[in-house]
Design an enzyme around this catalytic site. Sequence first.
Site, PDB file in Angstrom:
ATOM      1  N   TYR A  53       0.818  -1.112  -0.188  1.00  0.00           N
ATOM      2  CA  TYR A  53       0.128  -0.063  -0.013  1.00  0.00           C
ATOM      3  C   TYR A  53       0.859   1.068  -0.067  1.00  0.00           C
ATOM      4  O   TYR A  53       1.382   1.830   0.896  1.00  0.00           O
ATOM      5  CB  TYR A  53      -1.038  -0.037   1.081  1.00  0.00           C
ATOM      6  CG  TYR A  53      -1.856  -1.046   1.140  1.00  0.00           C
ATOM      7  CD1 TYR A  53      -2.237  -1.714  -0.008  1.00  0.00           C
ATOM      8  CD2 TYR A  53      -2.719  -1.302   2.241  1.00  0.00           C
ATOM      9  CE1 TYR A  53      -3.242  -2.744  -0.137  1.00  0.00           C
ATOM     10  CE2 TYR A  53      -3.775  -2.389   2.357  1.00  0.00           C
ATOM     11  CZ  TYR A  53      -3.928  -3.065   1.036  1.00  0.00           C
ATOM     12  OH  TYR A  53      -4.984  -4.160   1.140  1.00  0.00           O
ATOM     13  N   HIS A 128      -0.941 -12.276   0.353  1.00  0.00           N
ATOM     14  CA  HIS A 128      -1.962 -11.335  -0.216  1.00  0.00           C
ATOM     15  C   HIS A 128      -2.699 -11.655  -1.420  1.00  0.00           C
ATOM     16  O   HIS A 128      -3.986 -11.542  -1.520  1.00  0.00           O
ATOM     17  CB  HIS A 128      -0.999 -10.106  -0.517  1.00  0.00           C
ATOM     18  CG  HIS A 128      -1.854  -8.746  -0.768  1.00  0.00           C
ATOM     19  ND1 HIS A 128      -1.402  -7.225  -0.578  1.00  0.00           N
ATOM     20  CD2 HIS A 128      -3.149  -8.587  -1.017  1.00  0.00           C
ATOM     21  CE1 HIS A 128      -2.290  -6.782  -0.663  1.00  0.00           C
ATOM     22  NE2 HIS A 128      -3.211  -7.301  -0.793  1.00  0.00           N
ATOM     23  N   PRO A 209     -16.059  -3.624   1.471  1.00  0.00           N
ATOM     24  CA  PRO A 209     -17.241  -3.943   1.710  1.00  0.00           C
ATOM     25  C   PRO A 209     -18.106  -3.061   1.325  1.00  0.00           C
ATOM     26  O   PRO A 209     -19.643  -3.473   0.904  1.00  0.00           O
ATOM     27  CB  PRO A 209     -17.246  -4.200   3.020  1.00  0.00           C
ATOM     28  CG  PRO A 209     -16.148  -3.058   3.621  1.00  0.00           C
ATOM     29  CD  PRO A 209     -15.211  -3.260   2.819  1.00  0.00           C
ATOM     30  N   LEU A 210     -17.797  -1.926   1.005  1.00  0.00           N
ATOM     31  CA  LEU A 210     -18.589  -0.816   0.534  1.00  0.00           C
ATOM     32  C   LEU A 210     -18.691  -0.517  -1.166  1.00  0.00           C
ATOM     33  O   LEU A 210     -19.365   0.437  -1.551  1.00  0.00           O
ATOM     34  CB  LEU A 210     -18.724   0.640   1.156  1.00  0.00           C
ATOM     35  CG  LEU A 210     -18.634   0.391   2.767  1.00  0.00           C
ATOM     36  CD1 LEU A 210     -18.622   1.795   3.405  1.00  0.00           C
ATOM     37  CD2 LEU A 210     -20.007  -0.278   3.095  1.00  0.00           C
ATOM     38  N   GLY A 211     -17.884  -1.395  -1.808  1.00  0.00           N
ATOM     39  CA  GLY A 211     -17.864  -1.519  -2.998  1.00  0.00           C
ATOM     40  C   GLY A 211     -16.545  -0.675  -3.484  1.00  0.00           C
ATOM     41  O   GLY A 211     -16.520  -0.517  -4.837  1.00  0.00           O
ATOM     42  N   GLY A 212     -15.853  -0.464  -2.782  1.00  0.00           N
ATOM     43  CA  GLY A 212     -14.641   0.347  -3.116  1.00  0.00           C
ATOM     44  C   GLY A 212     -14.591   1.690  -2.784  1.00  0.00           C
ATOM     45  O   GLY A 212     -15.823   2.256  -2.687  1.00  0.00           O
TER      46      GLY A 212
END
Length: 287
Positions: A53, A128, A209-212
Amino acid sequence: MQTRRIGELEVSAVGLGGMPMSVQGRPPEDRSMATIHAALDAGVTLIDTADAYHLDASDPGHNESLIARALASYPGDTSAVLVATKGGHTRPADGSWALDGSPAHLKRAAEASLKRLGTDALGLYQFHRPDPAVPYAESVGALADLLDEGKIRYAGISNANPEQIRQANEILGGRLAAVQNEFSPAFRSSEPELELCTGLGIAFLPWSPLGGIAKASELGSRFAPFAEVARAHEVSPQQVTLAWMLAKSPVVIPIPGSSRPETIRSSAAAVHLELSAGELAALDASR
């Protein structure tokens, strides 16, 4: 804050995904620090990161270093915080994404993560993403070695299918603690993995979880039932989504990415939202 288990550890039922704070479009560092501190204030004790990241080869492990600084500067007690990191994804000099699941790379990556996070043992270390060039058993075998050496407390895998979950758990001698797969209202193909983890008692960590991060704000407009339930409870569709996931199984621990204090506060509040059986059925049926 409600809690759930990863291995023998109790962690917050909603975690914080650190990726948006370190990749393209990342915010100023002071806002990221405020976001992590807001998560801790809200009772979040699971922070998910990865050595990949960052932007490119110029700032390797940016998110791990950021999280280490945020924890060190937090005025409260952080001893219960579990930092979960990952290795096996790489970002070459051009900022692209590549894979290296070789045992040698994973062990070097774990050592580098240990230094950046300033700890003697990584709380949760996850492979990963499968590398087609390396037998999966060899990659997971590196995690087993790291466990046996005491370099990591718990081992996990990410982006895995049911066969790989079973294989990893066998190689690790039943010590697979977590599986991190994409799962959201828009991406539900990880249902078999969620069901398997429920049966095995392995934590299931939905990523995006919220679609990105780019589409999270559109969740209610894309999936009307989530917006309808949100209106009924006077909360956001994003909170409804996290509550829906938590209701699916006691092993689910969503890790929504955030780069603003207000969004992680909202996500953490989802643990208090109780949905009826009828609402859950409607959300399950929506596509």
